[in-house]
Design an enzyme around this catalytic site. Structure first.
Site, mmCIF file in Angstrom:
data_model
loop_
_atom_site.group_PDB
_atom_site.id
_atom_site.type_symbol
_atom_site.label_atom_id
_atom_site.label_comp_id
_atom_site.label_asym_id
_atom_site.label_seq_id
_atom_site.Cartn_x
_atom_site.Cartn_y
_atom_site.Cartn_z
ATOM 1 N N HIS B 80 -18.973 -0.172 -1.184
ATOM 2 C CA HIS B 80 -18.887 -1.046 -2.530
ATOM 3 C C HIS B 80 -19.614 -0.439 -3.462
ATOM 4 O O HIS B 80 -19.153 -0.324 -4.714
ATOM 5 C CB HIS B 80 -19.439 -2.416 -2.180
ATOM 6 C CG HIS B 80 -19.805 -3.306 -3.290
ATOM 7 N ND1 HIS B 80 -18.618 -3.937 -4.226
ATOM 8 C CD2 HIS B 80 -21.049 -3.617 -3.826
ATOM 9 C CE1 HIS B 80 -19.404 -4.504 -5.006
ATOM 10 N NE2 HIS B 80 -20.665 -4.541 -4.859
ATOM 11 N N ASP B 109 -6.891 14.951 -31.205
ATOM 12 C CA ASP B 109 -6.964 14.894 -29.493
ATOM 13 C C ASP B 109 -8.435 15.228 -29.315
ATOM 14 O O ASP B 109 -9.320 15.793 -29.828
ATOM 15 C CB ASP B 109 -5.954 15.868 -28.900
ATOM 16 C CG ASP B 109 -5.587 15.150 -27.677
ATOM 17 O OD1 ASP B 109 -6.542 14.892 -26.665
ATOM 18 O OD2 ASP B 109 -4.421 15.033 -27.207
ATOM 19 N N TRP B 145 -25.702 3.296 -0.912
ATOM 20 C CA TRP B 145 -25.123 4.345 -1.787
ATOM 21 C C TRP B 145 -26.307 5.520 -1.936
ATOM 22 O O TRP B 145 -26.209 6.596 -2.626
ATOM 23 C CB TRP B 145 -24.578 3.741 -3.094
ATOM 24 C CG TRP B 145 -25.660 3.450 -3.990
ATOM 25 C CD1 TRP B 145 -26.646 2.468 -4.210
ATOM 26 C CD2 TRP B 145 -25.795 4.060 -5.279
ATOM 27 N NE1 TRP B 145 -27.480 2.504 -5.176
ATOM 28 C CE2 TRP B 145 -27.065 3.517 -6.042
ATOM 29 C CE3 TRP B 145 -25.249 5.153 -5.768
ATOM 30 C CZ2 TRP B 145 -27.631 3.757 -7.083
ATOM 31 C CZ3 TRP B 145 -25.946 5.462 -7.107
ATOM 32 C CH2 TRP B 145 -27.038 5.010 -7.589
ATOM 33 N N SER B 172 -15.609 16.291 -11.785
ATOM 34 C CA SER B 172 -14.860 15.355 -12.900
ATOM 35 C C SER B 172 -15.636 15.111 -14.039
ATOM 36 O O SER B 172 -15.473 14.908 -15.077
ATOM 37 C CB SER B 172 -14.083 14.340 -11.964
ATOM 38 O OG SER B 172 -13.762 13.314 -13.028
ATOM 39 N N SER B 173 -16.581 14.292 -13.740
ATOM 40 C CA SER B 173 -17.535 13.715 -14.772
ATOM 41 C C SER B 173 -18.235 14.764 -15.437
ATOM 42 O O SER B 173 -18.263 14.647 -16.779
ATOM 43 C CB SER B 173 -18.907 13.087 -13.994
ATOM 44 O OG SER B 173 -18.377 11.910 -13.125
ATOM 45 N N HIS B 256 -31.906 7.531 -11.899
ATOM 46 C CA HIS B 256 -32.147 6.529 -13.049
ATOM 47 C C HIS B 256 -31.463 6.987 -14.401
ATOM 48 O O HIS B 256 -31.009 6.034 -14.884
ATOM 49 C CB HIS B 256 -33.728 6.538 -13.062
ATOM 50 C CG HIS B 256 -33.962 5.416 -14.000
ATOM 51 N ND1 HIS B 256 -34.103 3.936 -13.417
ATOM 52 C CD2 HIS B 256 -34.263 5.169 -15.153
ATOM 53 C CE1 HIS B 256 -34.431 3.098 -14.181
ATOM 54 N NE2 HIS B 256 -34.372 3.651 -15.535
ATOM 55 N N GLU B 258 -28.653 7.952 -14.140
ATOM 56 C CA GLU B 258 -27.185 7.446 -13.940
ATOM 57 C C GLU B 258 -27.110 5.910 -14.260
ATOM 58 O O GLU B 258 -26.064 5.706 -14.748
ATOM 59 C CB GLU B 258 -27.248 7.645 -12.401
ATOM 60 C CG GLU B 258 -25.705 6.868 -11.776
ATOM 61 C CD GLU B 258 -24.497 7.514 -12.109
ATOM 62 O OE1 GLU B 258 -24.426 8.743 -12.587
ATOM 63 O OE2 GLU B 258 -23.474 6.690 -12.246
ATOM 64 N N TYR B 260 -28.523 4.727 -16.644
ATOM 65 C CA TYR B 260 -28.065 4.442 -18.234
ATOM 66 C C TYR B 260 -27.075 5.058 -18.580
ATOM 67 O O TYR B 260 -26.291 4.675 -19.717
ATOM 68 C CB TYR B 260 -29.492 5.256 -18.875
ATOM 69 C CG TYR B 260 -30.747 4.537 -18.627
ATOM 70 C CD1 TYR B 260 -30.714 3.102 -18.973
ATOM 71 C CD2 TYR B 260 -31.775 4.998 -18.388
ATOM 72 C CE1 TYR B 260 -31.964 2.220 -18.806
ATOM 73 C CE2 TYR B 260 -32.832 4.149 -18.022
ATOM 74 C CZ TYR B 260 -32.970 2.685 -18.260
ATOM 75 O OH TYR B 260 -34.165 2.057 -17.999
ATOM 76 N N SER B 271 -22.221 -2.907 -29.866
ATOM 77 C CA SER B 271 -22.430 -2.574 -31.246
ATOM 78 C C SER B 271 -21.162 -2.292 -31.937
ATOM 79 O O SER B 271 -21.170 -2.566 -33.447
ATOM 80 C CB SER B 271 -23.349 -1.379 -31.272
ATOM 81 O OG SER B 271 -24.463 -1.441 -30.663
ATOM 82 N N HIS B 305 -40.092 4.769 -10.088
ATOM 83 C CA HIS B 305 -40.385 3.130 -10.124
ATOM 84 C C HIS B 305 -39.159 2.756 -9.004
ATOM 85 O O HIS B 305 -39.441 1.775 -8.599
ATOM 86 C CB HIS B 305 -40.421 2.492 -11.388
ATOM 87 C CG HIS B 305 -39.044 2.601 -11.942
ATOM 88 N ND1 HIS B 305 -38.713 2.695 -13.252
ATOM 89 C CD2 HIS B 305 -37.726 2.592 -11.261
ATOM 90 C CE1 HIS B 305 -37.520 2.873 -13.365
ATOM 91 N NE2 HIS B 305 -36.785 2.623 -12.322
ATOM 92 N N HIS B 306 -38.449 3.586 -8.443
ATOM 93 C CA HIS B 306 -37.521 3.057 -7.234
ATOM 94 C C HIS B 306 -38.127 3.267 -5.949
ATOM 95 O O HIS B 306 -37.572 2.731 -4.869
ATOM 96 C CB HIS B 306 -36.228 3.711 -7.397
ATOM 97 C CG HIS B 306 -35.347 3.638 -8.626
ATOM 98 N ND1 HIS B 306 -34.451 2.531 -8.710
ATOM 99 C CD2 HIS B 306 -35.612 4.212 -9.618
ATOM 100 C CE1 HIS B 306 -33.987 2.934 -10.153
ATOM 101 N NE2 HIS B 306 -34.491 3.565 -10.630
ATOM 102 N N THR B 331 -35.328 -0.762 -25.774
ATOM 103 C CA THR B 331 -34.073 -1.721 -25.279
ATOM 104 C C THR B 331 -34.321 -3.028 -26.032
ATOM 105 O O THR B 331 -33.411 -3.735 -26.473
ATOM 106 C CB THR B 331 -34.191 -2.043 -23.637
ATOM 107 O OG1 THR B 331 -34.319 -0.736 -23.099
ATOM 108 C CG2 THR B 331 -32.955 -2.622 -23.367
ATOM 109 N N LYS B 334 -32.824 -2.759 -29.553
ATOM 110 C CA LYS B 334 -31.375 -2.790 -29.470
ATOM 111 C C LYS B 334 -31.085 -4.480 -29.575
ATOM 112 O O LYS B 334 -30.114 -4.797 -30.226
ATOM 113 C CB LYS B 334 -30.869 -2.105 -28.254
ATOM 114 C CG LYS B 334 -30.665 -0.827 -28.591
ATOM 115 C CD LYS B 334 -29.940 -0.261 -27.315
ATOM 116 C CE LYS B 334 -29.451 1.083 -27.617
ATOM 117 N NZ LYS B 334 -28.635 1.197 -28.923
ATOM 118 N N ARG B 453 -32.628 -7.104 1.177
ATOM 119 C CA ARG B 453 -31.429 -6.683 0.981
ATOM 120 C C ARG B 453 -30.751 -5.824 1.999
ATOM 121 O O ARG B 453 -31.367 -5.507 3.063
ATOM 122 C CB ARG B 453 -31.167 -5.801 -0.348
ATOM 123 C CG ARG B 453 -31.949 -4.415 -0.400
ATOM 124 C CD ARG B 453 -32.362 -3.928 -1.463
ATOM 125 N NE ARG B 453 -30.750 -3.407 -1.967
ATOM 126 C CZ ARG B 453 -30.789 -2.147 -2.934
ATOM 127 N NH1 ARG B 453 -32.007 -1.599 -3.219
ATOM 128 N NH2 ARG B 453 -29.573 -1.749 -3.282
#
Lengths: 171, 540, 393
Positions: B80, B109, B145, B172-173, B256, B258, B260, B271, B305-306, B331, B334, B453
């Site tokens: 998932h 293009d 994941w 690809s990315s 991390h 990722e 963002y 925006s 921090h993870h 943040t 924003k 979890r």
């Protein structure tokens, strides 16, 4: 435009390499900060002892701990649980190991000192963990460890644990 | 866009759309067609990943094991996440980028159209490979994941497939990111200075740099897993002198930034939407750009921090805690800027605006729980509980996904030439917003009460909130099927009106000066950019 | 008519107050209930709770202000009210204010957070003196159980999910989970510790990463194979505290709870004495000949707690990952082969090596049980001595 693309491709290749470069970086970082409790490699006793300023009144507890991975059929334990040591002096202890099986088995020990910040000050001058250990069937051995807790050990540490885990060396 | 929609328009002979399915879609180098492909792919993956979430919520509806076995449950949570992150959210943003960036900067293009085709068509193969692991002996990857060793190394043959799929996704990315950078840096129309670019373009430029910086690191990390499993290396194996925690450091060095990568383009979309419906210029355009860059920079120095619970030295814990605190400043800027943009505007509340407003509120709630999680001594309690699950679903579902849906409503008339039904759009909005809060808000309480979890079954004390959460989940899932119906009807022109070229009264930016639907080729002869076309004319 | 509108206004007002009251009382409710973080029974858990509540309230206040401004704007500045949009697009003063205020708030939060962390990592008492640890317990994580070793006492035992929970959590449960006390949060052998004692806890794991978490103690810490992590606790209140593994560790991650019984110092001393006696008995058991009936009875208990998670109480397993034992060729084949499989595990499968985990008598009993349970009729028995012989060969 080709220049932009070239730079971007180069950057991504470099970053792929960077992932692998993180391994030595991490190990160095751990050695400096004691991050994962690994102590620095083998050192000679004389070199260390020269640098010590011994405070005879200070005592810290060094605790010895031993684990055997469940895939290894050995008995493995410290011969003494605790030792009161004065930082800056050389001490020796022994670990007992016995191969319980009828076969010769080679194992290797990993080691870890906790708390992490104490590992920076823990110098092993002789240790079975530096080499692979082969025990013949039913052989029992006493394996010595000599160490010096550096006299610069910070005041907030009064107990530390030296812990070994023996793994079977997969051939 | 489909053939039917094309056939409805009469004046597009000059479009030179390739004829036939293969030529039009398989071999396309057109940024709009590739954008459409990305969006369809992302929607498909969203449904697939959502279906897995439905099974997860079904199993968690009440205590006890009713529907799936624990091992399969772990496969579901793992897949998932992988599918939603790499298959739904990221490709959706690449789809938006393909469609909108060339138009927004007045380019004909993308810079590298053939590579563009390639970077899309890798995806379906990568995901087929990843999904095929479900049918293998031992099933799909089940270590989460985050793929932490040593657990992930117990997985069997699925590891090789998962790793190669991740390599393909990464390639690809990275190709997509290179394309975005090359396009923005080299193909802006004359007079389109960097500080005149729409914020969506800015956020994507910064995202593209993040992608190039971290996707290769992730590829490296999973390569090490592969060699540990198959070739006897011991990068992460303590018995061989490695360290399993090292993987976590490398993973989160990627992971991390990722997260963002998944949120910065959302900031861009919001925006664009808010000023349009407030009929007022975006407040603090320049500070928005700096805030985005600041968030991107900080994302590289907060990864641990993870991992507060792995046992770091005090200095490390303090550093990562303080650094994480800092992220809340840009943040916050924003959020304050968006509110100030609304302030004293003349607002209307069409569907895209509703999604954008919900985004601001709900994303901010996710931000609050993020600030709480940053506090290491409290994180020792929150870590790996449902509080974390609630947090990242608030920022990723009511954050990223809400922005994607809002953006889809915002530009759908431009893409398809038809106005979607406001009535259905609003039903979809209220249905989703209410159900998503029923789904995720109780999970905060579950986490605080001590529910870990990634567990398929739980103690009876957690039953009530899990039931609420599941009911919310089913309702939210159903709402997204409704979304597909709305999109389908709009594209097919059922019950819709023709869209004007400007679509929204307050809209500014180059995309609103071309016809709706956008012709197959735009700005072939360069774009005449006048300052009054643009949303942001730097007056500094 | 006037009265009517007034009345309407009043009821509106009342409704508003009611709503606000409900909102706040719900927070007050959240403060002390099962819906919030526990205050726990240690200094850390209290600290974590305090910081959690401070930050929660800060977030609530910021949220009310920001969302309030937004919602006000949504009503006041809407086109349908005939307003014309202002065209301002920046204000340096405003931007400085909303950069500086968050920084100040963050600094305010940073103080208690830093203090709490230092307390945890460098335990000192009120006078700044190092706290002396009274005892050390080593916690080892296994898939899917915990092992507790009291380093100073030489006591060590395994702690697994209690049999009634285990039966109730199966796909076709034989026990109703609502009948089980503390469903999924109970173990066969809890960790027992004395109250008001400084306890050093060392954490490690045998196979994959686990994480040891008792919410009432206020922290979780990963147990990582090959490394030793350290934490400490001092529980202020006698009682039973429950927690769970908090790091995904495979199939039964959700089924390896933690139970800690905190006893008075006297009760703890008695418990230690009793444990030492039992370990001697276990030693005797490993060295003696067992009757078939004893093996079968003990075997069922061992099987249900150690083997049934995968192979199921019915012996049907969950093929293909976890094969059935009922009718299995290994279980019905030569007994030595089965002992080997249990002792050393099976490479490349989920079958773990139990030689280093269970006692010889437990292994012998479980094997005897599988060979004579369900449809299996080997009619033989494994003795602890057989297991020992094969283990050492």
């Amino acid at each position: 435009m080709n220049k932009t693309v070239l730079k971007a491709v180069l950057a991504s290749v470099l970053m792929f390499g960077f992932a692998f470069a993180l391994i030595p970086l991490y190990n160095t970082f751990c050695e400096i900060t004691g991050l994962n409790g690994k102590t620095s490699g083998q050192v000679t006793a004389d070199e260390i002892l020269k640098k010590q300023i011994v405070n005879e009144n200070r005592l810290v507890t060094v605790q010895f701990d031993a684990s055997v991975n469940s895939k290894l059929n050995w008995e493995f334990r410290p011969t003494e649980l605790n030792m009161q040591v004065t930082p800056g002096k050389l001490y020796k202890t022994e670990f007992y190991a016995k191969n319980l099986s009828d076969k010769d088995i080679t194992g290797r020990a990993t080691y870890s000192v906790t708390p992490g910040k104490a590992s920076l000050y823990f110098n092993k001058t002789e240790c079975f963990c530096f080499t692979e250990q082969t025990l013949k069937a039913h052989e029992e051995v006493l394996m010595p460890v000599t160490f010096i807790v550096d006299s610069k050990l910070t005041e907030d540490v009064n107990i530390m644990t030296l812990s070994y885990t023996f793994y079977k060396l997969e051939s | 866009m489909s053939h039917a929609a094309v056939a409805d328009t009469h004046d597009h002979d000059h479009d030179h759309k390739p004829k036939g399915f293969v030529k039009r879609w398989l071999m396309t180098t057109n940024h709009k067609d590739i954008g459409t492909l990305y969006l369809i792919f992302a929607l498909t993956m969203f449904i697939l990943g959502g279906a897995m979430a439905m099974i997860i919520r079904l199993e968690l509806f009440q205590p006890g094991l009713q529907f799936v076995q624990p091992d399969f449950f772990n496969q579901l949570t793992t897949m998932h996440a992988l599918i939603m992150v790499f298959g739904a959210v990221m490709p959706a943003f690449v789809g938006f980028a393909n469609w909108m960036i060339p138009i927004m900067i007045g380019a004909p293009d993308m810079a590298l159209p053939r590579m563009n085709n390639w970077s899309f068509w890798i995806l379906p193969f990568a995901f087929t490979m990843l999904a095929s692991t479900f049918f293998m002996d031992g099933g799909a990857p089940a270590a989460g994941w985050t793929l932490y060793p040593p657990l992930v190394l117990q997985g069997g043959q699925n590891l090789a497939f998962a790793v190669f799929a991740i390599h393909m996704l990464g390639i690809s990315s990275i190709m997509g990111a290179i394309n975005v950078i090359a396009t923005i840096m080299n193909m802006r129309a004359p007079n389109m200075g960097y500080l005149k670019m729409p914020l969506f373009v800015w956020t994507w430029l910064i995202t593209a740099f993040l992608l190039i910086a971290v996707m290769p690191v992730f590829a490296g990390a999973v390569t090490m897993l592969l060699t540990d499993h198959y070739f006897g290396t011991t990068f992460f194996n303590a018995a061989g002198g490695g360290d399993p925690v090292l993987f976590q450091h490398i993973f989160w060095f990627f992971g991390h930034p990722e997260v963002y990568i998944m949120i910065l383009p959302s900031f861009g979309i919001i925006s664009e939407i808010i000023p349009t419906f407030a009929r007022k210029p975006l407040f603090g355009y320049v500070s928005m750009v700096y805030a985005t860059a600041g968030i991107a920079f900080l994302s590289f120095i907060v990864w641990a921090h993870h991992m507060f619970s792995v046992g770091m030295p005090l200095g490390g814990e303090l550093f990562f805690m303080y650094a994480t605190f800092l992220i809340s400043i840009p943040t916050g800027v924003k959020v304050f800027n968006w509110v100030s943009t609304m302030w004293k505007g003349a607002m209307t509340f069409e569907t895209p605006m509703l999604w954008a407003i919900a985004f601001i509120i709900l994303f901010t709630i996710g931000g609050f729980s993020g600030l709480m999680l940053a506090i290491a001594p409290a994180d020792f309690q929150y870590h790996d509980t449902y509080f974390v699950v609630a947090h990242f679903h608030y920022v990723l579902v009511t954050g990223a996904v809400f922005a994607i849906i809002g953006g889809a409503y915002y530009w759908l008339p431009k893409w398809s030439g038809n106005m979607y039904s406001e009535r259905l759009g609003k039903i979809h909005f209220w249905w989703s917003t209410i159900s998503v809060n029923v789904l995720f808000f109780p999970q905060h309480f579950l986490g605080l009460a001590g529910m870990p979890r990634r567990i398929p079954d739980y103690s009876t004390q957690f039953a009530e909130f899990n039931m609420w959460s599941s009911i919310g989940g089913f309702a939210f899932g159903l709402a997204q099927i409704f979304f597909i119906v709305i999109v389908w009807r709009t594209v097919k022109g059922k019950g819709t009106t023709k869209a004007t070229s400007r679509v929204w009264e307050g809209a500014k930016g180059l995309e609103w000066f071309i016809p709706s639907p956008a012709p197959h080729h735009t700005f072939q002869d360069g774009a005449p950019v006048n300052d009054e076309h643009l949303a942001h004319v730097s007056s500094h | 008519m006037n009265r009517k509108t007034n009345c309407f206004k009043n009821s509106c007002k009342n409704f508003l107050w009611l709503a606000i009251g409900l909102l706040f009382s719900s927070f007050a409710f959240a403060e002390k209930s099962k819906y919030n973080m526990t205050e726990g029974v240690t200094e850390f858990s209290k600290q974590a709770y305090d910081i959690h509540m401070i930050v929660l309230w800060i977030c609530v206040v910021i949220g009310v202000l920001v969302f309030g401004a937004m919602i006000y704007s949504m009503f006041a500045h809407r086109k349908s009210k005939g307003v014309t949009a202002a065209q301002f697009s920046h204000s340096t003063t405003a931007e400085i204010i909303w950069t500086v205020i968050p920084i100040i708030i963050l600094i305010i939060i940073a103080f208690p957070a830093t203090k709490a962390l230092i307390k945890m990592e460098a335990p000192t008492d009120a006078d700044g003196k190092n706290i002396v640890m009274d005892m050390t317990i080593k916690v080892t994580g296994f898939q899917w159980k915990w092992k507790y070793s009291y380093l100073d006492e030489g006591i060590s035992f395994l702690s697994t999910l209690k049999a009634d929970s285990n039966a109730a959590r199966q796909a076709n449960p034989t026990v109703d989970l609502y009948e089980v006390e503390n469903y999924l949060l109970d173990v066969d052998n809890p960790l027992v510790i004395p109250v008001d004692t400084n306890i050093r806890i060392l954490l490690t794991a045998d196979d994959v990463i686990h994480s040891w978490w008792v919410p009432a103690f206020g922290w979780k810490r990963d147990a990582i194979p090959g490394f030793v992590n350290e934490a400490w606790t001092n529980v202020k209140k006698i009682g039973t505290y429950r927690g769970q593994c908090a790091e995904l560790c495979g199939k039964d991650h959700g089924f390896m709870p933690i139970v800690v019984e905190v006893l008075s110092k006297e009760d703890y001393a008695n418990w230690v004495k009793q444990q030492k006696g039992e370990q001697e008995v276990a030693e005797v058991k490993n060295n003696s000949e067992w009757s078939q009936a004893d093996l079968m009875a003990t075997g069922k208990t061992v099987y249900d707690s150690q083997c049934a998670a995968c192979h199921q109480t019915t012996g049907q397993g969950m093929p293909p990952a976890f094969p059935a034992l009922d009718g299995s060729t290994i279980v019905n084949g030569p007994i030595d082969e089965q002992i080997k499989t249990v002792l050393f595990g099976k490479q490349g499968t989920a079958m773990a090596a139990f030689g280093g985990i269970l006692s010889e008598s437990d292994i012998a009993a479980a094997i005897t049980y599988t060979r004579n349970a369900w449809g299996n009729t080997a009619k033989d028995a494994a003795q602890p001595q057989d297991v020992k012989r094969i283990k050492n060969s």
